[in-house]
Design an enzyme around this catalytic site. Structure first.
Site, mmCIF file in Angstrom:
data_model
loop_
_atom_site.group_PDB
_atom_site.id
_atom_site.type_symbol
_atom_site.label_atom_id
_atom_site.label_comp_id
_atom_site.label_asym_id
_atom_site.label_seq_id
_atom_site.Cartn_x
_atom_site.Cartn_y
_atom_site.Cartn_z
ATOM 1 N N ASP A 52 -2.374 -2.806 8.205
ATOM 2 C CA ASP A 52 -3.167 -3.162 7.017
ATOM 3 C C ASP A 52 -4.108 -2.014 6.645
ATOM 4 O O ASP A 52 -4.847 -2.107 5.660
ATOM 5 C CB ASP A 52 -3.892 -4.499 7.183
ATOM 6 C CG ASP A 52 -4.899 -4.498 8.317
ATOM 7 O OD1 ASP A 52 -4.961 -3.518 9.084
ATOM 8 O OD2 ASP A 52 -5.631 -5.504 8.450
ATOM 9 N N SER A 53 -4.036 -0.898 7.398
ATOM 10 C CA SER A 53 -4.683 0.348 6.960
ATOM 11 C C SER A 53 -4.132 0.767 5.607
ATOM 12 O O SER A 53 -4.695 1.634 4.937
ATOM 13 C CB SER A 53 -4.457 1.463 7.990
ATOM 14 O OG SER A 53 -3.073 1.585 8.299
ATOM 15 N N ASP A 91 1.280 -6.022 10.245
ATOM 16 C CA ASP A 91 -0.059 -6.566 10.484
ATOM 17 C C ASP A 91 -0.289 -7.873 9.747
ATOM 18 O O ASP A 91 0.119 -8.012 8.584
ATOM 19 C CB ASP A 91 -1.108 -5.567 9.957
ATOM 20 C CG ASP A 91 -1.860 -4.874 11.064
ATOM 21 O OD1 ASP A 91 -1.920 -5.401 12.187
ATOM 22 O OD2 ASP A 91 -2.400 -3.778 10.793
ATOM 23 N N GLU A 123 -5.639 -9.081 15.150
ATOM 24 C CA GLU A 123 -6.823 -8.473 15.775
ATOM 25 C C GLU A 123 -7.660 -9.479 16.558
ATOM 26 O O GLU A 123 -7.801 -10.626 16.146
ATOM 27 C CB GLU A 123 -7.704 -7.844 14.690
ATOM 28 C CG GLU A 123 -7.029 -6.677 13.989
ATOM 29 C CD GLU A 123 -7.936 -5.998 12.966
ATOM 30 O OE1 GLU A 123 -9.116 -6.380 12.828
ATOM 31 O OE2 GLU A 123 -7.433 -5.070 12.300
ATOM 32 N N GLU A 191 -8.240 0.194 20.298
ATOM 33 C CA GLU A 191 -8.774 1.147 19.311
ATOM 34 C C GLU A 191 -10.222 1.495 19.629
ATOM 35 O O GLU A 191 -11.057 0.605 19.842
ATOM 36 C CB GLU A 191 -8.667 0.541 17.894
ATOM 37 C CG GLU A 191 -9.235 1.473 16.829
ATOM 38 C CD GLU A 191 -8.817 1.152 15.402
ATOM 39 O OE1 GLU A 191 -7.984 0.249 15.188
ATOM 40 O OE2 GLU A 191 -9.335 1.838 14.490
#
Ligand code: KIV
Length: 274
Positions: A52-53, A91, A123, A191
């Site tokens: 989703d970046s 994502d 996430e 991350e």
């Protein structure tokens, strides 16, 4: 993963990734957001992530928070057409998995069916999220976790900061990683985590860890494609190594084209039809 002759193996599976960890082979993951780059990344990577970046690097948002399920489906389908060997992971965007396990399964199911991806990524991993992961695994949808700096919670975390520093935060991260594995995730992204802690978590888990800003001891690495290609010019975090400088060469090509059109040098006779 390639054979010695350079030919690619059949499609990578979640089991194969765990076997790679057991054999001590490092796992290569990169993001992609469209067909052509999906095809290129597929030539070398074990996992292609439609992250989703894309909110920042494709759609121009300030964060991943505005990204929708429809955005992920649209780009996931495009990448799917180019990816034949790597494991394709898409994502789950903000609020598509945080509400209830039923909602999570419904949204992941749409993403999974519409894109043809082999897995989804989500996430965080508190107790509630672990319930959602279990519900997905039960429904037959493989899950990759993502802990440490979780960009969808960037405002709650107070910015893009290294996570897991200090005893309490490190213990929380270890617990989240163990919870993800127990819930049935097949891999976990770490991350912005101190390198020693990432190494410790990687050794403690049977499933592979995929690091970004998490040092060399994770079982694999992931980067955002446009960042490592040098297309995202202003973005220079410490963890990023640029493996290319594509922005200057793209700019030069665009400038040359504009000049050639303005001067009449392009198109020439060889570009024209009888
Ligand atoms: O959205 C993304 O690209 C990601 C990777 C950076 C892990 O989550």
């Amino acid at each position: 993963m390639s054979t010695e002759s350079g030919a690619r193996q059949p499609r990578i599976t979640t089991r194969e990734l765990i076997a790679m960890k057991q054999r001590g082979e490092r796992i290569v993951c990169l993001t992609a957001y469209d067909y052509l780059f999906g095809r290129l990344v597929d030539e070398a990577a074990d996992i292609v992530l439609v992250g989703d970046s894309l909110g920042q690097v494709v759609l121009g948002y300030d964060s991943t928070i505005p990204v929708t399920l429809e955005d992920m489906i649209h780009h996931g389908r495009a990448v799917r057409r180019g990816v034949r060997h790597a494991l394709l992971v898409v994502d789950m965007p903000f609020l598509t998995f945080q509400v209830s396990p039923e909602d999570t399964v419904r949204n992941a199911g749409r993403l999974f069916q519409a894109t043809g991806a082999e897995a989804v990524k989500l996430e965080g991993c508190d107790d509630e999220t672990a319930r959602h992961v279990r519900a997905l695994v039960r429904a037959g949808i493989p899950v990759m976790g993502h802990i440490g700096l979780t960009p969808q919670s960037v405002h709650a975390l107070g910015g893009h900061r290294v996570q897991g520093r200090g005893d309490v935060a490190a213990a929380r991260l270890r617990e989240e990683a163990a919870r993800l594995e127990a819930a049935g995730a097949f891999a976990v992204v770490l991350e912005l985590v101190p390198a020693a802690l990432a190494g410790e978590i990687s050794r403690a888990l049977e499933i592979p860890t995929i690091g970004i800003g998490a040092g060399p001891e994770a079982d694999g690495q992931v980067l955002v494609l446009y960042d490592m290609l040098g297309l995202n010019e202003g973005f220079r975090p410490r963890f990023l190594r640029r493996f290319g400088e594509l922005a200057p060469s793209a700019r030069a090509a665009i400038t040359d084209y504009a000049a050639a059109v303005r001067s009449g040098a392009y198109p020439a006779a060889e570009h024209s039809f009888e």
